[in-house]
Design an enzyme around this catalytic site. Structure first.
Site, short mmCIF file in Angstrom:
data_model
loop_
_atom_site.label_atom_id
_atom_site.label_comp_id
_atom_site.label_asym_id
_atom_site.label_seq_id
_atom_site.Cartn_x
_atom_site.Cartn_y
_atom_site.Cartn_z
N TYR A 59 31.72 36.22 34.54
CA TYR A 59 32.16 37.48 35.15
C TYR A 59 31.45 37.63 36.49
O TYR A 59 30.22 37.60 36.58
CB TYR A 59 31.83 38.66 34.24
N TYR A 104 40.45 40.20 41.44
CA TYR A 104 39.77 41.02 40.43
C TYR A 104 40.80 41.65 39.50
O TYR A 104 41.43 42.66 39.84
CB TYR A 104 38.97 42.09 41.15
#
Lengths: 143, 382
Positions: B283, B333
């Protein structure tokens, strides 16, 4: 002036638990939430202590602490500080308890001179917008 | 017990185009991704009885999306409030729903429209909750929070701008081979160092690329997966950790993240170690998120991430390929669900030009700061 929505920083919305924090600042005191039973300091504040469930209250702190970490904000991402870039925000670890931190502006110092471990002291400033006072911090050895 | 999730598998993946500004509703994009994910595994709306998503109150909900693609009666519908921190719980929750018989086929999705941009808050007039202590000081958005973490790491371990740059450059290099990525022009370390400051120590290229788009994955039982067209991707185990009520400022050690606690839990549950991982979808809301969590998961020691990346150990031919799609920094994203899409593609062997050869295991992490999780996918059940 007031017509520009970007001119004011976000205003706090006190709730039943946080209201005494803002009330103390309005009187020129920095007070943090503390358990009346076991003495644990709690940030963010709670109605009851997370360790012993005792009742909490707001207690004045010395207003001294250490810069745990900090940023230098160069880009306008939050309203209210667009004419004041770059500015420094630190997590100030208060002397009362290890790990008890407050986010706050650091004033009265060149951003390049701010460092982790810097000793700072609280002072009070009117938050643009009119209703609130905030605690900002200044290095202890600067005037 | 420890391998309890291994009876579940991801069988289908879908997504909408990733673009800066789509002009589309979240419902339209989520429905597209869900339809594509079902078509990918040869299932139809009639096969689906579960739907779940996570959001920050900014997207069409699971019941709406299910209805929009023709599901008539949804038996399990769960909307989870959260962001990167909650991706693992949401996917593992879908697997648990399948394994406990609450649903047979579950679609998990995340969609982001142009109204959601976490990096700026110029319209904020008021802040409540914990934000009331920070917002009035001009401190309110994630790039600021994690720049604060990064600074502390630099202070304690001597990590540098060049170390962060090594991550940004490597991920962009990977994105060059990904036609779905929004940022595919290679960058150099100088480009990184010359990019403008956002929240120092973060520059522009430390921050993920916020876009519009949707990703959906289809979760079902390993048993059912065996009859579907693709090689099933098994869920080998998952773990989460949540401390300090999610307070980014009060978390005890800003040089590390939730992964300090999640990693031992995950390795213990799966019996795996970092050396067993072929693909790591870390992440990466920011470069520093990769740095801190990569250390926490045990790929290298504190302060060594820059050297690790510079030595080519995080790319093809190295120890583990980190974010072969370019991650949130360069692919775009989609709040980390695109990491799951990429992990599945890699483990199927369908990643084309950017295929990690012989990939059998993929770590997918989610979250930053005081809370988050991670899971491991594998080509074979444990």
């Amino acid at each position: 002036m007031a017509a520009d929505p970007l001119s004011l920083p976000p205003q706090p919305v006190p709730d039943a638990v946080t209201a005494p924090f803002w009330a103390a600042l309005a009187e020129g005191r920095l007070a943090m939430c503390r358990c009346g039973q076991c003495g644990l300091w709690l940030q963010p504040p709670l109605e009851r202590c997370r360790r012993c469930a005792g009742p909490t209250r707001f207690v004045d702190v010395a207003g001294t602490g250490t810069v745990y970490s900090f940023i230098v904000q160069h880009r306008a991402t939050v309203p209210g500080y667009l004419d004041d870039l770059p500015y420094v925000v630190a997590l100030v670890e208060l002397d009362e308890q290890a790990g008890l931190r407050l986010p706050a502006r650091i004033v009265g110092v060149d951003p390049a001179a701010v460092h982790c471990g810097l000793r700072v002291r609280a002072e009070f400033a009117d938050l643009p917008g009119g209703e609130f006072t905030v605690a900002v911090f200044r290095p202890v050895d600067s005037r | 017990m420890s391998h309890a999730l291994a009876g579940a598998a991801v069988v289908g993946i879908g997504r909408s185009p990733f673009v800066r500004s789509s002009g589309r509703t979240t419902l339209s994009m989520a429905a597209q991704a869900a339809r594509e994910a079902l078509a990918d595994c040869g299932l139809t709306a009639a096969d689906v009885d579960g739907f779940t998503c996570y959001s920050t109150g900014d997207s069409a909900g699971p019941s709406q999306v299910a209805h929009a693609i023709g599901v008539d009666d949804l038996g399990w519908s769960l909307s989870v409030l959260g962001g990167g921190n909650i991706v693992t719980s949401t996917v593992a929750g879908a697997a648990a729903a399948v394994l406990s018989g609450q649903a047979e086929v579950v679609v998990v999705y995340r969609v982001l429209g142009s109204q959601t941009r976490y990096g700026r808050a110029l319209e904020r007039v008021e802040v409540d909750g914990e934000g009331q202590f920070a917002g009035p000081h001009g401190y309110l958005v994630p790039p600021q929070w994690f720049a604060m973490y990064c600074r502390r790491h630099q202070y304690e371990y001597g990590s540098t701008a060049a170390d962060l740059g090594a991550i940004a450059v490597q991920e962009r290099d990977h994105a060059v081979r990904n036609p779905h990525a929004v940022a595919r022009s290679p960058i150099t370390l100088d480009d990184y160092l010359n990019s403008r400051w956002i929240s120092e120590p973060f520059r522009l290229f430390d921050c993920c690329y916020e876009i519009d788009g949707a990703v959906a994955i289809v979760v079902t039982s390993a048993e059912r997966a065996a009859d579907l067209p693709h090689r099933p991707v098994h869920l080998l185990g998952a773990a989460d950790s949540n401390r300090f009520g999610g307070s980014v400022d009060q978390w005890d050690d800003l040089s590390c993240m939730y992964s300090r606690d999640t990693a031992p839990r995950l390795w213990s549950r799966t019996g795996l170690r970092p050396a067993d991982i072929d693909v790591a979808c870390m992440y990466d809301c920011f470069t520093f998120t990769v740095m801190a969590t990569f250390e926490d998961f045990g790929f290298c020691a504190k302060g060594e991430v820059g050297d690790y990346f510079r030595a080519g150990r995080a790319t093809y031919g190295g120890d583990v390929v980190v974010n072969p799609h370019g991650g949130l920094l360069s692919e775009g994203y989609i709040h980390g669900l695109n990491h799951h899409y990429e992990a599945v593609l890699q483990l199927r062997g369908d990643a084309g030009d950017r295929q990690v050869s012989g990939a059998e295991t993929a770590l997918v992490t989610s979250g930053a700061g005081p809370f988050g999780g991670a899971l491991v996918y594998g080509t074979a059940a444990l």
